[in-house]
Design an enzyme around this catalytic site. Structure first.
Site, PDB file in Angstrom:
ATOM      1  N   SER A 194       0.886  -1.007   0.127  1.00 37.00           N
ATOM      2  CA  SER A 194      -0.090  -0.029  -0.077  1.00 37.00           C
ATOM      3  C   SER A 194       0.964   1.310   0.198  1.00 37.00           C
ATOM      4  CB  SER A 194      -1.007   0.028   1.115  1.00 37.00           C
ATOM      5  OG  SER A 194      -2.071   0.888   1.075  1.00 37.00           O
ATOM      6  N   ASP A 441      -8.864  -5.202  -5.924  1.00 35.27           N
ATOM      7  CA  ASP A 441      -8.266  -4.084  -5.060  1.00 35.27           C
ATOM      8  C   ASP A 441      -9.105  -2.829  -5.394  1.00 35.27           C
ATOM      9  OD1 ASP A 441      -6.945  -1.942  -3.384  1.00 35.27           O
ATOM     10  OD2 ASP A 441      -5.163  -3.176  -3.764  1.00 35.27           O
ATOM     11  N   HIS A 479      -7.075  -5.581  -1.169  1.00 33.66           N
ATOM     12  CA  HIS A 479      -5.886  -4.744  -0.659  1.00 33.66           C
ATOM     13  C   HIS A 479      -5.537  -5.286   0.548  1.00 33.66           C
ATOM     14  CE1 HIS A 479      -4.154  -0.824  -0.726  1.00 33.66           C
ATOM     15  NE2 HIS A 479      -4.196  -0.601   0.452  1.00 33.66           N
TER      16      HIS A 479
END
Length: 549
Positions: A194, A441, A479
């Site tokens: 991330s 995601d 994610h």
């Protein structure tokens, strides 16, 4: 404290290749050595960007526990050049049995906390953590200790967050490692997901001589473009009647799965061929269980989608024209894979993100409040503290066609976003980069990561890029979490083998599922390839799949 009889690394750097090292045996790390580190001050000249130096605030020997080995845990702080900016707080973990290598962990979100230097990345759940392998590990809070983006009102603090803290932390950690062992690391790696994935790209592009290899998972990069993309998505959901509650997001996904699951040759609960799915799946004409997905006459209903909802998801799926041209040359955000992604289960979606709330049930409004998608909070923080720097600014009122006074501000901010695009130095020295993205995601768009890959390809060319980067997209993975395919992969071993043994990971790597069908595996396919069933064999085994174009 002066340490006698300590060995040092002799660096022999060959043009166009990684530095090779001749390293004598490092000095043993003892309780006394660890304790003595608490007296260490790091001079300004040892850090490659402006600071007022650094110091160790604590150092203690930690007993082995679980998978974590006995190690010296060092806490330190880097003083800012601007005394009104906060310190950079960091930790370094020094294993008693050192393997001669170092690894930096990236952060997440707006940072503000020091990553667990004894831990692992989300996708490495089943792998041995770096510290347990003997790595000296380190990471920082990126230069602030507050939630959200209020730190960014200080320019040095903002630049630390964008990337400067990476260099400052790395340089301070190198001093500590050398003092502890009497030697610098033979290899240095970076791992992040991330925001940390974006940091991996920034660190290797800006300071290529510092790193031998890096892992970048679902990278949150180019904050200006990413946040504008998130803003456009929230504006689409905020239109009258447009918001999709969890049951409607689930309905959309089930319809896509019914139409596209078999496009990879087997019905396995995954949309592996998402490009093929886009060609055949249209929510306006699709059915689910033989019932039209679109509500009759387009009017909202419980078990169907209204025209307003279909319009919103189409807008989120489509490219979004940016209000200004970025320094990188980017003119659009490529959109989200909202049509083919699981976005309803708690904890699985950034637009429903249950790690903060059970599932988003309220449309974005003028101000963030519980129940609104977490992506709106991300955007709201950015707008108030970085873009507009005005706490009273109505985030949803931003006009993409006429940004007004914010236009020049966005152009200026994009100059810092562009710094991770010049990978020529890292490629030239033989650096290796593993990049992975989940197809489901909805926080960091797979399309945006693919666009970054394409920008690198255009800048470096296929040959140079091929020597430096392996990029994989995992079907069904979100994610860092997923109820469909929760990916697990020993990415550090793959990186070590590539850097240290010249074993190209290529398409030999296997990723395992820990949630959807625990234990099933798939091959990691080089983007834009995807795993296709061969027609025979166990559909839960990677050996039954081949990578298809």
């Amino acid at each position: 404290m002066k340490l006698s009889g300590l060995s040092h690394i002799v660096w022999l750097v060959a043009f166009g290749s990684l530095a090779t090292t001749v390293q004598a045996k490092p000095a043993p790390l003892t309780a006394e050595t660890c304790s003595a580190l608490s007296e260490l001050s790091i001079k300004v000249g040892r850090i490659g960007l402006p600071t007022n130096g650094a110091s160790v605030t604590a150092a203690k020997l930690v007993s082995a526990s679980g998978v974590a080995p006995e190690h010296c845990l060092v806490a330190g702080q880097i003083s800012p050049a601007d005394k009104t900016a906060p310190n950079i707080e960091f930790n370094v973990a020094l294993p008693v049995k050192w393997n001669g290598k170092a690894l930096m962990f990236g952060g997440g979100g707006y940072n503000g906390v020091i990553p667990n230097v004894a831990g692992n990345l989300p996708i490495g759940q089943k792998a041995v953590p770096p510290l347990a392998r003997g790595y000296a590990t380190f990471g920082s809070d990126s230069g602030h200790q507050t939630p959200g983006a209020s730190f960014a009102r200080n320019e040095e603090s903002y630049r630390n967050y964008v990337g400067d803290a990476l260099k400052k932390t790395r340089d301070a950690a190198m001093v500590i490692i050398e003092r502890a062992y009497g030697a610098r690391p033979a290899r240095s790696y970076f791992m992040g997901g991330s925001r940390g994935g974006g940091e991996a790209l920034a660190a290797t592009a800006r300071w290529p001589k510092d790193w031998d290899g890096a892992v970048s998972l679902y990278p949150a990069r180019s904050g200006t473009v990413t946040i504008l993309g998130m803003l456009a998505g929230n504006q689409a959901l905020a239109a009258p009647g447009a918001f999709l509650p969890p049951e409607h997001r689930e309905l959309l996904y089930r319809a896509a799965l019914e139409r596209c699951d078999g496009l990879d040759g087997v019905h396995d609960g995954l949309i592996s061929n998402r490009y093929g799915c886009r060609a055949v799946f249209d929510p306006a004409t699709a059915t689910f269980a033989r019932v039209p997905l679109r509500c009759k006459d387009g009017v909202a209903g419980f078990s169907c989608l209204s025209d307003a909802q279909i319009t919103a998801i189409r807008k989120m799926d489509a490219p979004i024209r940016l209000p200004v041209t970025m320094k990188s040359g980017e003119t659009e955000f490529p959109g989200f894979t909202i049509l083919t992604a699981e976005t309803a289960s708690p904890g699985m979606s950034a637009f429903g993100w249950g790690s903060v709330q059970p599932s988003a049930k309220l449309t974005p409004a003028a101000e963030y409040h519980p129940g609104v998608p977490i992506l709106f909070w991300m955007v709201d923080q950015y707008m108030h503290h970085i873009f507009a720097r005005d706490l009273s600014y109505d985030t949803l009122s931003f006009d993409f066609a006429n940004p007004g006074a914010l236009g020049p501000r966005l152009e200026e901010l994009s100059k810092l976003d562009d710094l991770d695009l010049d990978m020529s130095g890292f490629a030239r020295r033989g650096g290796k980069l593993l990049m992975l993205q989940g197809s489901d995601d909805q926080m960091i768009s797979p399309k945006a990561t693919a666009a970054y890959y394409e920008m690198l390809r255009q800048r470096l060319g296929d040959e140079k890029l091929g020597r430096m980067l392996r990029y994989y997209e995992v079907p069904g993975y979100g994610h860092g979490r997923s109820a469909v395919f929760l990916a697990s992969w020993d990415q550090l071993t793959a990186l070590e083998n590539w850097v240290e043994r010249d074993v190209d990971p290529g398409e030999r790597e296997i990723v395992a599922d820990l949630a959807g069908v625990p234990g099933r595996t798939r091959p990691l396919c080089l983007f834009p390839r995807w795993p296709q069933y061969k027609g025979t064999g166990d559909s839960n085994a990677a050996s039954s799949f081949a990578c298809a174009q």
